[in-house]
Design a protein around this motif. Structure first.
Motif, mmCIF file in Angstrom:
data_model
loop_
_atom_site.group_PDB
_atom_site.id
_atom_site.type_symbol
_atom_site.label_atom_id
_atom_site.label_comp_id
_atom_site.label_asym_id
_atom_site.label_seq_id
_atom_site.Cartn_x
_atom_site.Cartn_y
_atom_site.Cartn_z
ATOM 1 N N ARG A 73 3.840 1.533 -1.226
ATOM 2 C CA ARG A 73 4.465 1.615 -2.551
ATOM 3 C C ARG A 73 3.472 2.127 -3.589
ATOM 4 N N ARG A 74 2.232 1.645 -3.546
ATOM 5 C CA ARG A 74 1.210 2.131 -4.467
ATOM 6 C C ARG A 74 0.942 3.610 -4.255
ATOM 7 N N ALA A 75 0.930 4.029 -3.000
ATOM 8 C CA ALA A 75 0.671 5.439 -2.711
ATOM 9 C C ALA A 75 1.786 6.311 -3.260
ATOM 10 N N ARG A 76 3.023 5.822 -3.253
ATOM 11 C CA ARG A 76 4.134 6.600 -3.813
ATOM 12 C C ARG A 76 4.064 6.667 -5.328
ATOM 13 N N ARG A 77 3.589 5.599 -5.965
ATOM 14 C CA ARG A 77 3.543 5.537 -7.419
ATOM 15 C C ARG A 77 2.461 6.392 -8.039
ATOM 16 N N GLU A 78 1.352 6.526 -7.344
ATOM 17 C CA GLU A 78 0.218 7.241 -7.918
ATOM 18 C C GLU A 78 0.601 8.690 -8.176
ATOM 19 N N PRO A 79 0.320 9.163 -9.383
ATOM 20 C CA PRO A 79 0.653 10.567 -9.710
ATOM 21 C C PRO A 79 -0.302 11.499 -8.950
ATOM 22 N N PRO A 80 0.161 12.699 -8.690
ATOM 23 C CA PRO A 80 -0.707 13.648 -8.004
ATOM 24 C C PRO A 80 -1.904 14.006 -8.901
ATOM 25 N N PRO A 81 -3.021 14.327 -8.340
ATOM 26 C CA PRO A 81 -4.213 14.657 -9.140
ATOM 27 C C PRO A 81 -3.960 15.937 -9.947
ATOM 28 N N GLU A 92 0.832 -1.213 0.000
ATOM 29 C CA GLU A 92 0.000 0.000 0.000
ATOM 30 C C GLU A 92 0.864 1.259 0.000
#
Length: 159
Positions: free
Chosen positions: A149-157, A147
């Motif tokens: 790692r996924r949060a770091r990967r997601e691009p900012p809105p 979780e």
């Protein structure tokens, strides 16, 4: 830098050296801080700081180190292996009707042959419970890591 010398410093160093040579080998265990970090033991650290800084400053530094060692020990005792703990002959924590039985190697076969004095057959599997709990903790750590790692990967809105 001149090393402090005096009767009390020499007496403290002799006491530490006597402990290291005569008492420590017979204790059978090592300093918890040394085991955890791989650094010098508390007695070696105490000898070095008293030799270098004098008695009073060295004792203050040694006191701080002993507090760290105690905290390390307490943190490691809380995480002890229950399987090894019960091999000492302590009671097995299970939901058996027989109450608290020592962890003896008894099964129906050994009792039938007269090889064991089992009061009741306990169906608990301490090792199995321990390994299941350990696997669940590992899975939970893996989920938390995934979780993060996924949060770091997601691009900012986008705006």
């Amino acid at each position: 830098m001149k090393r402090p010398t005096g009767f009390l410093v020499r007496l403290a160093l002799a006491a530490i050296r006597g402990y290291q040579r005569h008492l420590s080998p017979h204790k059978g265990f090592s300093c918890a801080y040394r085991v955890a970090t791989g650094r010098a033991s508390c007695s070696r650290h105490g000898y070095r700081v008293i030799e270098r800084f004098g008695l009073w400053s060295g004792l203050a530094l040694l006191r701080r180190r002993l507090r760290l060692c105690g905290a390390t020990y307490r943190s490691r005792v809380a995480v002890r292996n229950p399987v090894l703990h019960h091999q000492r002959g302590d009671c097995v924590p299970c939901d058996c009707d027989a109450g608290c039985l020592p962890d003896l190697p008894c099964s129906g076969k050994s009792a039938a042959r007269g090889g064991g004095d089992c009061i009741a057959e306990c169906g608990c599997d301490v090792l199995g419970h321990y390994l299941e709990e350990k696997a669940e903790r590992a899975k939970a750590r893996w989920r938390r890591w995934r979780e993060r790692r996924r949060a770091r990967r997601e691009p900012p809105p986008r705006r």
